[in-house]
Design an enzyme around this catalytic site. Sequence first.
Site, PDB file in Angstrom:
ATOM      1  N   ARG A 143       1.895   7.175  12.188  1.00 58.83           N
ATOM      2  CA  ARG A 143       1.668   8.623  12.271  1.00 58.83           C
ATOM      3  C   ARG A 143       0.343   8.940  12.949  1.00 58.83           C
ATOM      4  O   ARG A 143       0.210   9.960  13.606  1.00 58.83           O
ATOM      5  CB  ARG A 143       1.720   9.244  10.873  1.00 58.83           C
ATOM      6  CG  ARG A 143       3.157   9.439  10.407  1.00 58.83           C
ATOM      7  CD  ARG A 143       3.212   9.674   8.929  1.00 58.83           C
ATOM      8  NE  ARG A 143       2.824   8.451   8.213  1.00 58.83           N
ATOM      9  CZ  ARG A 143       2.659   8.382   6.899  1.00 58.83           C
ATOM     10  NH1 ARG A 143       2.806   9.460   6.165  1.00 58.83           N
ATOM     11  NH2 ARG A 143       2.348   7.246   6.315  1.00 58.83           N
ATOM     12  N   GLU A 197      -0.453  -9.016  -1.518  1.00 61.46           N
ATOM     13  CA  GLU A 197      -1.090  -8.493  -0.290  1.00 61.46           C
ATOM     14  C   GLU A 197      -2.258  -7.571  -0.650  1.00 61.46           C
ATOM     15  O   GLU A 197      -2.382  -6.452  -0.147  1.00 61.46           O
ATOM     16  CB  GLU A 197      -0.086  -7.767   0.612  1.00 61.46           C
ATOM     17  CG  GLU A 197      -0.533  -7.679   2.052  1.00 61.46           C
ATOM     18  CD  GLU A 197       0.461  -6.960   2.953  1.00 61.46           C
ATOM     19  OE1 GLU A 197       0.752  -5.790   2.723  1.00 61.46           O
ATOM     20  OE2 GLU A 197       0.953  -7.595   3.895  1.00 61.46           O
ATOM     21  N   GLU A 199      -2.270   5.247   2.836  1.00 62.61           N
ATOM     22  CA  GLU A 199      -2.219   3.792   2.617  1.00 62.61           C
ATOM     23  C   GLU A 199      -3.539   3.204   2.117  1.00 62.61           C
ATOM     24  O   GLU A 199      -3.544   2.397   1.191  1.00 62.61           O
ATOM     25  CB  GLU A 199      -1.784   3.053   3.897  1.00 62.61           C
ATOM     26  CG  GLU A 199      -0.309   3.170   4.242  1.00 62.61           C
ATOM     27  CD  GLU A 199       0.033   4.448   4.990  1.00 62.61           C
ATOM     28  OE1 GLU A 199      -0.888   5.274   5.248  1.00 62.61           O
ATOM     29  OE2 GLU A 199       1.229   4.655   5.314  1.00 62.61           O
ATOM     30  N   HIS A 214       5.316   3.309  15.524  1.00 61.91           N
ATOM     31  CA  HIS A 214       5.745   4.293  14.531  1.00 61.91           C
ATOM     32  C   HIS A 214       4.616   4.924  13.733  1.00 61.91           C
ATOM     33  O   HIS A 214       4.842   5.798  12.917  1.00 61.91           O
ATOM     34  CB  HIS A 214       6.731   3.647  13.548  1.00 61.91           C
ATOM     35  CG  HIS A 214       6.068   2.707  12.561  1.00 61.91           C
ATOM     36  ND1 HIS A 214       5.546   1.500  12.929  1.00 61.91           N
ATOM     37  CD2 HIS A 214       5.826   2.834  11.251  1.00 61.91           C
ATOM     38  CE1 HIS A 214       5.022   0.895  11.864  1.00 61.91           C
ATOM     39  NE2 HIS A 214       5.175   1.686  10.825  1.00 61.91           N
ATOM     40  N   HIS A 237      11.758   4.280  16.260  1.00 60.98           N
ATOM     41  CA  HIS A 237      11.657   4.761  14.879  1.00 60.98           C
ATOM     42  C   HIS A 237      12.386   6.097  14.745  1.00 60.98           C
ATOM     43  O   HIS A 237      12.477   6.870  15.702  1.00 60.98           O
ATOM     44  CB  HIS A 237      10.174   4.927  14.528  1.00 60.98           C
ATOM     45  CG  HIS A 237       9.918   4.956  13.066  1.00 60.98           C
ATOM     46  ND1 HIS A 237       9.893   6.118  12.351  1.00 60.98           N
ATOM     47  CD2 HIS A 237       9.680   3.954  12.188  1.00 60.98           C
ATOM     48  CE1 HIS A 237       9.652   5.836  11.075  1.00 60.98           C
ATOM     49  NE2 HIS A 237       9.523   4.520  10.950  1.00 60.98           N
ATOM     50  N   ASP A 255       0.794  -1.236   0.000  1.00 60.47           N
ATOM     51  CA  ASP A 255       0.000   0.000   0.000  1.00 60.47           C
ATOM     52  C   ASP A 255       0.824   1.283   0.000  1.00 60.47           C
ATOM     53  O   ASP A 255       0.375   2.323   0.474  1.00 60.47           O
ATOM     54  CB  ASP A 255      -0.911  -0.005   1.236  1.00 60.47           C
ATOM     55  CG  ASP A 255      -0.115  -0.184   2.530  1.00 60.47           C
ATOM     56  OD1 ASP A 255       1.105   0.054   2.516  1.00 60.47           O
ATOM     57  OD2 ASP A 255      -0.712  -0.567   3.551  1.00 60.47           O
TER      58      ASP A 255
HETATM   59  N1  UDP Z   1      11.266  -4.603  11.489  1.00 64.88           N
HETATM   60  C1  UDP Z   1      12.653  -4.558  11.500  1.00 64.88           C
HETATM   61  N2  UDP Z   1      13.289  -3.783  12.449  1.00 64.88           N
HETATM   62  C2  UDP Z   1      12.602  -3.035  13.368  1.00 64.88           C
HETATM   63  C3  UDP Z   1      11.182  -3.066  13.326  1.00 64.88           C
HETATM   64  C4  UDP Z   1      10.540  -3.859  12.366  1.00 64.88           C
HETATM   65  O1  UDP Z   1      13.317  -5.205  10.692  1.00 64.88           O
HETATM   66  O2  UDP Z   1      13.247  -2.345  14.186  1.00 64.88           O
HETATM   67  C5  UDP Z   1      10.620  -5.439  10.442  1.00 64.88           C
HETATM   68  C6  UDP Z   1       9.510  -6.342  10.916  1.00 64.88           C
HETATM   69  O3  UDP Z   1       9.989  -7.624  11.279  1.00 64.88           O
HETATM   70  C7  UDP Z   1       8.579  -6.407   9.709  1.00 64.88           C
HETATM   71  C8  UDP Z   1       8.783  -5.072   9.026  1.00 64.88           C
HETATM   72  O4  UDP Z   1      10.001  -4.541   9.522  1.00 64.88           O
HETATM   73  O5  UDP Z   1       8.984  -7.419   8.799  1.00 64.88           O
HETATM   74  C9  UDP Z   1       7.633  -4.151   9.335  1.00 64.88           C
HETATM   75  O6  UDP Z   1       7.932  -2.882   8.921  1.00 64.88           O
HETATM   76  P1  UDP Z   1       7.173  -1.599   9.488  1.00 64.88           P
HETATM   77  O7  UDP Z   1       6.749  -1.849  10.894  1.00 64.88           O
HETATM   78  O8  UDP Z   1       8.061  -0.450   9.199  1.00 64.88           O
HETATM   79  O9  UDP Z   1       5.943  -1.440   8.488  1.00 64.88           O
HETATM   80  P2  UDP Z   1       4.479  -2.012   8.464  1.00 64.88           P
HETATM   81  O10 UDP Z   1       4.553  -3.503   8.467  1.00 64.88           O
HETATM   82  O11 UDP Z   1       3.731  -1.431   9.624  1.00 64.88           O
HETATM   83  O12 UDP Z   1       3.965  -1.491   7.148  1.00 64.88           O
END
Ligand code: UDP
Length: 386
Positions: free
Chosen positions: A215, A117, A131, A213, A245, A95
């Site tokens: 927003r 996804e 998103e 993290h 973050h 997204d």
């Molecule tokens: N992740 C990582 N390091 C961190 C926090 C998360 O590698 O310090 C990984 C986590 O295992 C997952 C991905 O990043 O695979 C998720 O990314 P994020 O939380 O940024 O985005 P979202 O999934 O909310 O879109």
Amino acid sequence: KTLLFVFGTRPETIKMAPLILKAKQDSRFKVLVCSTGQHREMIKPLFDFFGITPDFDLDLMKPGQSLTDISMGVMTGVHRILQESKIDAVLIQGDTSSCFVGSLVSFYHRVPVMHIEAGLRSGDIYSPYPEEFNRKATGLVAHTHFAPTETAKENLLSEQYPDRDIFVTGNTGIDALFEVRRKLCEDVALKTQFDRDYSFLHTDKKLVLVTVHRRESFGLPMEEVMRGLMELSKQDDIELLIPLHMNPQVRKSAEKIFGAQAQWVDKGVPPRSGETKIWLCEPVDYVPFVYLMNRAHLIITDSGGVQEEAPSLGKPILVAREKTERPEAIAAGTSKLIPLEHKAFLNTALEVLRDPSIYRNMSEAKNPFGDGTSSEKILSLVAERI
Ligand code: UDP
């Protein structure tokens, strides 16, 4: 057939990597990889770990960049690639702006868009964040929708997408997770290195791993979460590790709420005192992050990817959001929403930590997001449909 993968953020890279690796070993496909560079710093270690070298690097991330700047960069970059190379399908994930704009340009070029996804919905397209629009708009131009779950498929059916174009495949993030877990089991030196990097953690305390993290939580809601975490850290048998973050809003709230109660640690830096219960660190690379998830007793997060991954490691999740576009995890019993008010937050966390039957039910619930075979399923379907 030539497949072009377009992506640029950390979660997209994690979820695309297993597909790219499998497609490269598959004689049916020629693979081209376009990195938009939306999360340049965070994806470099991922490319190194998975051994992926992008064929095109749009290198879009510049300081102070707006979404419009990023979108224009993706548009021009992907347009050029599609003009110069004969591509049979474009694969995009999730997204982000890289996903939506990449799919739009492919649609203009009449190249089939395969949306990985597909079908997640928060129900709030007018939220200040793009998103929900990106995922819905990507759906409009997609030729094939790879939904991770039945719920995601239902969302697409209710928007009148034809059943014949929707496939439930599970989430490729679980394939990536299994690959890392295998590596951590086999590579003793790597595991020993991480044990050393995180030797400041007490082995006699339960680790609560936290990432926040979003927003939508910036300001008061995030401060309430942090107040709740402060309260939680007073429990004797618990310690918290929070990879913070980079966003200055997250850092400002952490500074305000935790102050001197938290201790910054980073690799090789010995901790100041044995009393610390809240450890802060820079965002952790994916492989050590999987190591930490595996080591954690409980995970508190607002991340989508972490909600999907943790159940495969048998870790209960508390989701620090008012709602989630991953309701499957709540329905399956692997996660619970945790209120964004510090007293209610603490009560919910303690309930899970102190009631063995709640904890056990959450850790033993089946992961609804996949079993590590999604990439294989998706590639077979791609081959059939182009
Ligand atoms: N992740 C990582 N390091 C961190 C926090 C998360 O590698 O310090 C990984 C986590 O295992 C997952 C991905 O990043 O695979 C998720 O990314 P994020 O939380 O940024 O985005 P979202 O999934 O909310 O879109």
